[in-house]
Enzyme design. Sequence first.
Site, mmCIF file in Angstrom:
data_model
loop_
_atom_site.group_PDB
_atom_site.id
_atom_site.type_symbol
_atom_site.label_atom_id
_atom_site.label_comp_id
_atom_site.label_asym_id
_atom_site.label_seq_id
_atom_site.Cartn_x
_atom_site.Cartn_y
_atom_site.Cartn_z
ATOM 1 N N ILE A 296 -35.956 -19.774 5.003
ATOM 2 C CA ILE A 296 -37.375 -19.445 5.065
ATOM 3 C C ILE A 296 -37.770 -18.520 3.923
ATOM 4 O O ILE A 296 -38.864 -18.643 3.359
ATOM 5 C CB ILE A 296 -37.672 -18.835 6.442
ATOM 6 C CG1 ILE A 296 -37.466 -19.913 7.521
ATOM 7 C CG2 ILE A 296 -39.070 -18.257 6.518
ATOM 8 C CD1 ILE A 296 -37.216 -19.379 8.901
ATOM 9 N N ASP A 297 -36.875 -17.608 3.552
ATOM 10 C CA ASP A 297 -37.172 -16.670 2.474
ATOM 11 C C ASP A 297 -37.371 -17.407 1.157
ATOM 12 O O ASP A 297 -38.354 -17.185 0.436
ATOM 13 C CB ASP A 297 -36.028 -15.663 2.361
ATOM 14 C CG ASP A 297 -36.494 -14.269 1.977
ATOM 15 O OD1 ASP A 297 -37.717 -14.031 1.957
ATOM 16 O OD2 ASP A 297 -35.636 -13.409 1.726
ATOM 17 N N ASP A 298 -36.439 -18.272 0.803
ATOM 18 C CA ASP A 298 -36.578 -19.047 -0.430
ATOM 19 C C ASP A 298 -37.822 -19.913 -0.400
ATOM 20 O O ASP A 298 -38.535 -20.030 -1.397
ATOM 21 C CB ASP A 298 -35.338 -19.919 -0.647
ATOM 22 C CG ASP A 298 -34.243 -19.184 -1.377
ATOM 23 O OD1 ASP A 298 -34.253 -19.188 -2.610
ATOM 24 O OD2 ASP A 298 -33.383 -18.587 -0.711
ATOM 25 N N GLU B 91 -40.948 -17.877 -1.132
ATOM 26 C CA GLU B 91 -41.055 -17.455 -2.529
ATOM 27 C C GLU B 91 -41.262 -18.642 -3.472
ATOM 28 O O GLU B 91 -41.973 -18.523 -4.481
ATOM 29 C CB GLU B 91 -39.816 -16.656 -2.925
ATOM 30 C CG GLU B 91 -39.707 -15.302 -2.234
ATOM 31 C CD GLU B 91 -40.815 -14.337 -2.629
ATOM 32 O OE1 GLU B 91 -41.259 -14.369 -3.790
ATOM 33 O OE2 GLU B 91 -41.234 -13.554 -1.763
ATOM 34 N N HIS C 259 -42.449 -11.823 3.370
ATOM 35 C CA HIS C 259 -42.601 -12.856 2.346
ATOM 36 C C HIS C 259 -43.363 -14.058 2.890
ATOM 37 O O HIS C 259 -44.153 -14.682 2.169
ATOM 38 C CB HIS C 259 -41.232 -13.275 1.820
ATOM 39 C CG HIS C 259 -40.530 -12.183 1.074
ATOM 40 N ND1 HIS C 259 -39.155 -12.121 0.935
ATOM 41 C CD2 HIS C 259 -41.005 -11.091 0.424
ATOM 42 C CE1 HIS C 259 -38.834 -11.049 0.238
ATOM 43 N NE2 HIS C 259 -39.941 -10.411 -0.082
#
Length: 660
Positions: A401-403, A406, A477
């Site tokens: 989810i973070d990638d 971003e 994020h």
Amino acid sequence: MTATTDGSAGAVGPRAAAASTTNDTTAPEALDASAARATARAVEHLLARQDPAGWWKGDLETNVTMDAEDLLLRQFLGILDAGTTRAAALHIRREQREDGAWATFYGGPGELSATVEAYVALRLAGDPPEAPHMARASAWVRARGGIACARVFTRIWLALFGWWRWEDLPELPPELLFLPKWFPLNIYDFGCWARQTIVPLTVVSAKRPVRPAPFPLDELHTDPARPNPHRPLAPATGWDGIFQRLDKALHVYHRFAPRGVRGTAMNVAARWIVERQENDGCWGGIQPPAVYSVIALHLLGYDLEHPVMRAGLESLDRFAVWREDGSRMIEACQSPVWDTCLATIALADAGLSPDHPALVKAVDWMLDEEITRTGDWAVRRPGLPPGGWAFEFHNDNYPDIDDTAEVLLALRRVRHPDPARVEAAVARGVRWTLGMQSKNGAWGAFDADNTSVFPNKLPFCDFGEVIDPPSADVTAHVVEMLAYEGRAQDPRARRGIEWLLAEQESNGAWFGRWGVNHVYGTGSVVPALAAAGLPGSHPAIRRAVGWLGSVQNDDGGWGEDLRSYKEEEWVGRGPSTASQTAWALIALLAAGDRDSEPVRRGVAWLTGAQREDGSWDEPHFTGTGFPWDFSINYHLYRQVFPLTALGRYVYGEPAPRKEG
């Protein structure tokens, strides 16, 4: 008074000083000009590092257990060669501390398991136990309880060669795979990194192989006659005692497990492992699961020339970074998607034209990396259409989810010649990300609602975090991405914002799960809240600004030592680093404090610390794998985050899309 960086037990003062680079009396006009020049130099440096295919990737440095275990794997498989051994040993020796130990991060204290594994690797390389550096290491290990006090993973590696008894390790039966997905301690209760490691280790635990030991290790025991002194069980009234007794029961089961049931369980494990092998031969894009998967399949009869094994071993070779001096460092993972989206954001925010060829090429590469197949995440979110990005070159089973958040922020900063293709990828990514929201309104990294309290209680799980609960940095994020998509008022975004506000600590900071630590968490959350429409005067933002000001170093920078994960006195304290100074500045700029004294001093520190080639140096580890237990030095952090901060200082904050 300063914070020590050599691992000694020095006092922690109110400010951790580094080499002074700041002139507090710098005039605003001169500082603006200096920042603009530094930004331009950093842009040129980062552009020069782009791969012709469009991606960026910095080295991902962890600790010498990666190198030691690579040698032990090759010794176990009978493929250890002199050149690899010599190169790995050169790197391992260089990382040894003066007291004989090895740390797990730059400037950190010695760590027992890392020291044991490094010592054994050097013995494999031919370093005699009586050599001064080896004698210091073995004495250090004995003084801390010897092998018996090392982590379970270390003792598993030693058991492979008879240096430790399998009977003295926690039991991990392959029948674990038979547990239904709703049952406590089923494999999907574990975070994806732990799940990928545990499944092959169930096979290893069942097989209990022992290869002939090339030498004894008596010097690493406090008493070679009693290498594993008896320890009383914890009271049965607590979880530790309950799981210790469960482990004893599983040891009994190991002796009497029905052959057919066990064989079926190992076959299920083998199929699970093979099905999750990536196209490049790796597993999950990370080294530890790949190592244990190769061992497990080898024990189940896969010879080294089998296509699965050959591809797996070839993938492990790609984790090696060869230095100019002939040394060889093993990366635990590779971070091209993460590095590329962060580099794209940095360059765009630093004034590069949105249709610059380098940015378009980066977007082309990121679009090609989109994952459109279902992975393990669907166990908790069945029916959710795929769409997202992973961290690595190849990891289709585990987008994160973070990638994804971003990457979506990066895609929106570029004017691509095929906007319809970008819009379609963004729509899929947003839909998947929203679908991965946990019940409490926040987001974890890889799975939704991966919050069981039981996995961390297992005697086996002493190697770091084994679950993937929501975190402030990932949630921030996502909220920031949703705000830039014009969805700040979406009920799901509002739930995320409410969760973030509730997670703010009493000092005004946020905990950083995937970066060190409160500086990272705060540097992630404040820009998200600002993008979502909270004014700079909001009490939560003012508390965060006040905290950042209170922990700014005397030299104008910011730093936070990894020991802050364990010791409160380290929170917000440590030598100034380029990436952490940038995180603090990104938060302060988002809060509307551009012309404040802390921002001016921070910008002056960044411009003064920049090297002639436009880069920054940063030996300190500012990335987190497992809080305290596994630390990371992302070598591109020192470039992308300072450039982002300086770019926003010079060119202003990027504007979210309008609602609707």
